[in-house]
Motif scaffolding. Structure first.
Motif, PDB file in Angstrom:
ATOM      1  N   THR A 103      10.786   0.657 -22.022  1.00 35.60           N
ATOM      2  CA  THR A 103       9.403   1.037 -21.734  1.00 35.60           C
ATOM      3  C   THR A 103       8.798   0.161 -20.637  1.00 35.60           C
ATOM      4  OG1 THR A 103       9.090   1.836 -23.998  1.00 35.60           O
ATOM      5  CG2 THR A 103       7.112   1.301 -22.736  1.00 35.60           C
ATOM      6  N   ALA A 104       9.109  -1.124 -20.673  1.00 35.48           N
ATOM      7  CA  ALA A 104       8.614  -2.028 -19.631  1.00 35.48           C
ATOM      8  C   ALA A 104       9.120  -1.588 -18.257  1.00 35.48           C
ATOM      9  CB  ALA A 104       9.048  -3.456 -19.927  1.00 35.48           C
ATOM     10  N   LEU A 105      10.397  -1.214 -18.174  1.00 31.41           N
ATOM     11  CA  LEU A 105      10.951  -0.758 -16.904  1.00 31.41           C
ATOM     12  C   LEU A 105      10.366   0.592 -16.489  1.00 31.41           C
ATOM     13  CD1 LEU A 105      14.686  -1.790 -17.370  1.00 31.41           C
ATOM     14  CD2 LEU A 105      12.998  -2.837 -15.864  1.00 31.41           C
ATOM     15  N   TYR A 106      10.080   1.438 -17.472  1.00 33.73           N
ATOM     16  CA  TYR A 106       9.444   2.735 -17.181  1.00 33.73           C
ATOM     17  C   TYR A 106       8.111   2.504 -16.468  1.00 33.73           C
ATOM     18  CZ  TYR A 106       6.949   7.133 -18.076  1.00 33.73           C
ATOM     19  OH  TYR A 106       6.212   8.288 -17.942  1.00 33.73           O
ATOM     20  N   TRP A 107       7.297   1.587 -16.987  1.00 35.29           N
ATOM     21  CA  TRP A 107       5.987   1.353 -16.386  1.00 35.29           C
ATOM     22  C   TRP A 107       6.092   0.622 -15.052  1.00 35.29           C
ATOM     23  CZ3 TRP A 107       2.520   4.471 -17.615  1.00 35.29           C
ATOM     24  CH2 TRP A 107       2.392   4.954 -18.930  1.00 35.29           C
ATOM     25  N   ILE A 108       7.159  -0.145 -14.858  1.00 37.02           N
ATOM     26  CA  ILE A 108       7.395  -0.730 -13.532  1.00 37.02           C
ATOM     27  C   ILE A 108       7.655   0.380 -12.525  1.00 37.02           C
ATOM     28  CG2 ILE A 108       9.044  -2.082 -12.167  1.00 37.02           C
ATOM     29  CD1 ILE A 108       9.319  -3.952 -14.581  1.00 37.02           C
ATOM     30  N   GLY A 109       8.477   1.363 -12.925  1.00 40.39           N
ATOM     31  CA  GLY A 109       8.727   2.509 -12.058  1.00 40.39           C
ATOM     32  C   GLY A 109       7.466   3.309 -11.804  1.00 40.39           C
ATOM     33  N   ALA A 110       6.652   3.486 -12.857  1.00 40.66           N
ATOM     34  CA  ALA A 110       5.403   4.232 -12.701  1.00 40.66           C
ATOM     35  C   ALA A 110       4.451   3.507 -11.758  1.00 40.66           C
ATOM     36  CB  ALA A 110       4.753   4.438 -14.064  1.00 40.66           C
ATOM     37  N   ALA A 111       4.419   2.168 -11.846  1.00 42.15           N
ATOM     38  CA  ALA A 111       3.548   1.392 -10.953  1.00 42.15           C
ATOM     39  C   ALA A 111       4.041   1.472  -9.509  1.00 42.15           C
ATOM     40  CB  ALA A 111       3.502  -0.068 -11.412  1.00 42.15           C
ATOM     41  N   LEU A 112       5.364   1.530  -9.336  1.00 36.15           N
ATOM     42  CA  LEU A 112       5.919   1.668  -7.990  1.00 36.15           C
ATOM     43  C   LEU A 112       5.499   3.007  -7.388  1.00 36.15           C
ATOM     44  CD1 LEU A 112       7.823   0.696  -5.725  1.00 36.15           C
ATOM     45  CD2 LEU A 112       9.707   1.767  -6.992  1.00 36.15           C
ATOM     46  N   GLY A 113       5.713   4.088  -8.134  1.00 37.62           N
ATOM     47  CA  GLY A 113       5.264   5.408  -7.709  1.00 37.62           C
ATOM     48  C   GLY A 113       6.119   6.017  -6.609  1.00 37.62           C
ATOM     49  N   ARG A 114       5.986   7.342  -6.447  1.00 35.72           N
ATOM     50  CA  ARG A 114       6.790   8.062  -5.469  1.00 35.72           C
ATOM     51  C   ARG A 114       6.422   7.667  -4.035  1.00 35.72           C
ATOM     52  NH1 ARG A 114       6.133  12.948  -4.784  1.00 35.72           N
ATOM     53  NH2 ARG A 114       8.268  13.603  -4.302  1.00 35.72           N
ATOM     54  N   ARG A 115       5.136   7.455  -3.769  1.00 34.11           N
ATOM     55  CA  ARG A 115       4.718   7.151  -2.399  1.00 34.11           C
ATOM     56  C   ARG A 115       5.313   5.839  -1.927  1.00 34.11           C
ATOM     57  NH1 ARG A 115       0.860   4.245  -0.044  1.00 34.11           N
ATOM     58  NH2 ARG A 115      -0.073   3.663  -2.035  1.00 34.11           N
ATOM     59  N   ARG A 116       5.193   4.779  -2.728  1.00 34.98           N
ATOM     60  CA  ARG A 116       5.765   3.487  -2.340  1.00 34.98           C
ATOM     61  C   ARG A 116       7.287   3.580  -2.243  1.00 34.98           C
ATOM     62  NH1 ARG A 116       1.796   1.714  -6.112  1.00 34.98           N
ATOM     63  NH2 ARG A 116       0.105   0.529  -5.113  1.00 34.98           N
ATOM     64  N   LEU A 117       7.888   4.324  -3.168  1.00 40.94           N
ATOM     65  CA  LEU A 117       9.341   4.459  -3.137  1.00 40.94           C
ATOM     66  C   LEU A 117       9.797   5.131  -1.844  1.00 40.94           C
ATOM     67  CD1 LEU A 117      12.055   4.159  -4.582  1.00 40.94           C
ATOM     68  CD2 LEU A 117      11.660   6.392  -5.630  1.00 40.94           C
ATOM     69  N   ARG A 118       9.081   6.146  -1.401  1.00 42.74           N
ATOM     70  CA  ARG A 118       9.439   6.845  -0.172  1.00 42.74           C
ATOM     71  C   ARG A 118       9.310   5.919   1.050  1.00 42.74           C
ATOM     72  NH1 ARG A 118      10.114  12.242  -0.982  1.00 42.74           N
ATOM     73  NH2 ARG A 118       9.957  12.712   1.245  1.00 42.74           N
ATOM     74  N   VAL A 119       8.284   5.053   1.032  1.00 44.87           N
ATOM     75  CA  VAL A 119       8.136   4.090   2.130  1.00 44.87           C
ATOM     76  C   VAL A 119       9.326   3.134   2.155  1.00 44.87           C
ATOM     77  CG1 VAL A 119       6.749   2.163   2.996  1.00 44.87           C
ATOM     78  CG2 VAL A 119       5.619   4.243   2.150  1.00 44.87           C
ATOM     79  N   ILE A 120       9.740   2.672   0.978  1.00 42.59           N
ATOM     80  CA  ILE A 120      10.877   1.747   0.889  1.00 42.59           C
ATOM     81  C   ILE A 120      12.159   2.430   1.348  1.00 42.59           C
ATOM     82  CG2 ILE A 120      12.328   0.430  -0.706  1.00 42.59           C
ATOM     83  CD1 ILE A 120       9.784  -0.067  -2.388  1.00 42.59           C
ATOM     84  N   VAL A 121      12.393   3.642   0.853  1.00 38.67           N
ATOM     85  CA  VAL A 121      13.613   4.369   1.197  1.00 38.67           C
ATOM     86  C   VAL A 121      13.655   4.660   2.696  1.00 38.67           C
ATOM     87  CG1 VAL A 121      14.796   6.592   0.931  1.00 38.67           C
ATOM     88  CG2 VAL A 121      13.962   5.368  -1.080  1.00 38.67           C
ATOM     89  N   ASP A 122      12.529   4.973   3.276  1.00 37.24           N
ATOM     90  CA  ASP A 122      12.473   5.302   4.696  1.00 37.24           C
ATOM     91  C   ASP A 122      12.884   4.116   5.565  1.00 37.24           C
ATOM     92  OD1 ASP A 122      11.963   7.171   6.761  1.00 37.24           O
ATOM     93  OD2 ASP A 122      10.029   6.216   7.156  1.00 37.24           O
ATOM     94  N   ARG A 123      12.754   2.913   5.051  1.00 36.77           N
ATOM     95  CA  ARG A 123      13.108   1.714   5.815  1.00 36.77           C
ATOM     96  C   ARG A 123      14.521   1.221   5.516  1.00 36.77           C
ATOM     97  NH1 ARG A 123       7.506  -1.773   4.853  1.00 36.77           N
ATOM     98  NH2 ARG A 123       6.118  -0.369   6.020  1.00 36.77           N
TER      99      ARG A 123
END
Length: 248
Positions: A103-123
């Protein structure tokens, strides 16, 4: 000589029971006797805190994979077999710890979010947003099965919780699937440690073989993907260079 011979056995008589008692004294030293490293520390935590200590260790294992569940769970069963807590308590608390860690890791992923993840992946080198789109589409179709079975696969046990959070999978469904998968995995290893007793390490050895197979498989797949992506990028550069020169 007769007197000496009668005194000598009498003097030696008390030492014989003491020699036979030595193994019993070693066994009374607790489940941690004869262990070392992470295993000894884990047993000491469980002996000190009880079954909740086993749950705490499993929760930490989700967040810090170097603490392997393949060691902690059989040790929890072994410690239960020594009478420190019940078998049912070991299964309950280790499963609760697994779900809390997930659950802790789930909320870490939720806090990261799709938008931030896409920025990271793009780089990231060798990765583009199309890869992320395909991964998200796959997770949308198979996410529930991935969470359930992922709880029974080394490495992915922890990692699968993060994309579930990023994609905002139903939290109730995530908890239920994580609980079911963790309960199966934990029960198998806790029971193995309980019934194997001092041979608990046999369960860890077989799990270690499984973990190595998973690691090798993942390494081969990653290497294949990297090579394929490098070749694709080189072909793209070559095609672009030919077009600039006006070649067909």
């Amino acid at each position: 000589m007769t007197a000496a011979s009668s005194v000598l056995p009498a003097a030696l008589a008390p030492t014989a029971p003491a020699l036979h008692a030595a193994p019993d004294l070693a066994a009374a030293g607790g489940a941690a006797a004869g262990l070392g490293g992470v295993a000894e520390w884990a047993v000491q935590v469980m002996e000190t805190i009880g079954a909740p200590g086993a749950g705490l260790l499993v929760a930490l294992e989700n967040l810090f994979p170097p603490l392997p569940s393949e060691v902690i769970l059989p040790l929890a069963g072994f410690t239960a077999s020594q009478g420190n807590f019940s078998l049912a308590g070991a299964i309950f608390w280790t499963t609760l710890g697994a779900v809390l860690g997930a659950t802790a890791l789930y909320w870490i992923g939720a806090a990261l979010g799709r938008r931030r993840l896409r920025v990271i992946v793009d780089r990231m080198p060798l990765v583009d947003l199309h890869d992320l789109d395909r991964t998200e589409a796959w997770f949308e179709r198979h996410g529930r099965a991935a969470v359930f079975f992922g709880r029974m696969i080394p490495i992915f046990r922890s990692l699968i919780s993060i994309p579930a959070g990023v994609e905002r999978m139903s939290f109730l469904a995530f908890v239920l699937l994580s609980t079911a998968g963790s309960l199966i995995w934990n029960t198998v290893f806790v029971l193995a440690g309980f019934y194997l007793g001092e041979n608990w390490h046999l369960a860890e050895q077989y799990a270690g073989v499984f973990s190595r197979i998973v690691l090798v498989t993942v390494a081969v797949l990653v290497a294949w993907w990297v090579v394929k992506r490098v070749l694709r990028n080189r072909r793209g550069l070559s095609d672009a260079a030919r077009r600039e020169r006006g070649e067909p």
